[in-house]
Enzyme design. Structure first.
Site, mmCIF file in Angstrom:
data_model
loop_
_atom_site.group_PDB
_atom_site.id
_atom_site.type_symbol
_atom_site.label_atom_id
_atom_site.label_comp_id
_atom_site.label_asym_id
_atom_site.label_seq_id
_atom_site.Cartn_x
_atom_site.Cartn_y
_atom_site.Cartn_z
ATOM 1 N N HIS A 1 -1.879 22.695 10.027
ATOM 2 C CA HIS A 1 -1.563 23.092 11.399
ATOM 3 C C HIS A 1 -2.480 22.311 12.334
ATOM 4 O O HIS A 1 -3.663 22.128 12.034
ATOM 5 C CB HIS A 1 -1.766 24.601 11.588
ATOM 6 N N CYS B 1 -0.132 29.169 15.547
ATOM 7 C CA CYS B 1 -1.002 29.967 14.683
ATOM 8 C C CYS B 1 -1.042 31.404 15.180
ATOM 9 O O CYS B 1 -1.361 31.650 16.345
ATOM 10 C CB CYS B 1 -2.402 29.365 14.688
ATOM 11 N N ARG C 1 11.284 27.957 8.675
ATOM 12 C CA ARG C 1 10.496 29.118 8.232
ATOM 13 C C ARG C 1 9.152 29.170 8.965
ATOM 14 O O ARG C 1 8.971 29.916 9.916
ATOM 15 C CB ARG C 1 10.293 29.062 6.702
#
Ligand code: ZN
Length: 312
Positions: free
Chosen positions: A212, A243, A17
């Protein structure tokens, strides 16, 4: 007094995902199912398999129903479907294959409005409603607070705001609350403070973290989170998951890098490093690029099969 580390943590695999959703290369349903099967074979027992969002907004997730239909039948694996609203929750539950709903609330109004067309407070209410929907369907739900460490539109996010959101969403009884560094601006000191603050208002609800590695602080943040008491770590095989606000940036913390760091530190993850590295090698050509993960490039340590060569 020596620091006492936790003996084990759970790594939640998010590559199908979060890992894929910002990737330009369309990945076929069969390849997504291949990735999920390989992750399970490597020891993953909780996976974010897809999201139930508008396919025009996120084309990579347009095959959510097909992915769910093809999921391996495993009683020992929890499949998470990310949902933003009631419609998404209904779609996820209708597949009959999603075990756990992932609800998302966003720490700032500007980001919440762009991401899901509601205020930050509205997103908290929506997350609580999703958790309730899951419970009524006999399923579980977890909640993620996006942009917990910084916002691409509003900049700094007050820690008190995130703590207040965690308190509010905890009332609905999620299985855990995740703090997400959506744009990769967190640092370990911030992680330590925020987890302490959140823990003080959510009782015994477990804390999950989602980092992240946009600016290289991902692994340091994972370590700080574990010391602060986080029990569940999101990670993505290969470090996929760039990102959207920093094109070209590294992605989610890589599952193989997190596994390597934690196992070397004596914290069990239940994952097989060699199988994760094999999966990286399988995935890279599908994505048409080398993936950001570090350990897949260097190999684990010690590596018995390399020793002869190195000593020769
Ligand atoms: Zn993310």
């Amino acid at each position: 007094m020596a620091t006492v580390y936790t003996k084990s943590v759970e790594i939640v695999e998010v590559s199908p995902r979060d890992g894929l959703q910002n990737e330009k290369v369309p990945v076929g349903t069969d390849d997504k199912l291949g990735l999920i099967a390989k992750a399970i074979d490597a020891g993953v027992r909780r996976i974010e398999v897809t999201s139930f969002v508008n396919p025009r907004a996120v084309p990579q997730m347009a095959d959510a129903d097909a992915v769910c239909a093809g999921l391996p039948d495993r009683d020992d694996v929890t499949y998470i479907g990310l949902v933003m609203n009631q419609r998404g929750a209904d779609r996820a539950l209708a597949t009959g294959r999603i075990d756990q709903l992932g609800a998302v609330c966003v720490a700032t109004d500007t980001f919440a409005m762009r991401n899901q067309g509601q205020t930050s407070d509205g997103s908290v209410e929506a997350a609580k409603a999703i958790i309730e929907t899951a419970r009524e369907a006999g399923k579980t739900a977890q909640a993620t607070i996006a942009a917990s460490f910084g916002c691409p539109f509003e900049g700094e996010v007050a820690e008190g705001r995130v703590i207040e959101m965690a308190r509010a969403v905890a009332e609905a009884g999620p299985v855990e609350i995740a703090l997400a560094d959506t744009i990769g601006v967190g640092n370990p000191a911030h992680v330590t403070r925020l987890i302490a603050g959140v823990k003080s208002v959510v009782g015994d609800i477990p804390i999950r973290v989602h980092f992240h590695n946009t600016r290289g602080t991902g692994l340091a943040n994972v370590w700080a989170a574990i010391l602060a008491g986080a029990s569940n770590i999101d990670a993505s095989i290969g470090g996929l998951g760039g990102c959207p606000f920093a094109p070209g940036a590294a992605g989610n913390v890589a599952t193989e890098d997190v596994q390597y760091m934690l196992e070397r530190a004596g914290i069990e993850t239940g994952l097989d490093l060699a199988k994760l590295i094999e999966t990286n090698a399988w995935l890279a050509p599908i994505m048409g690029k080398q993936l950001p993960a570090m350990v897949a490039k260097s190999g684990g340590f010690p590596a018995p099969h390399n020793q002869e060569k190195e000593l020769a």
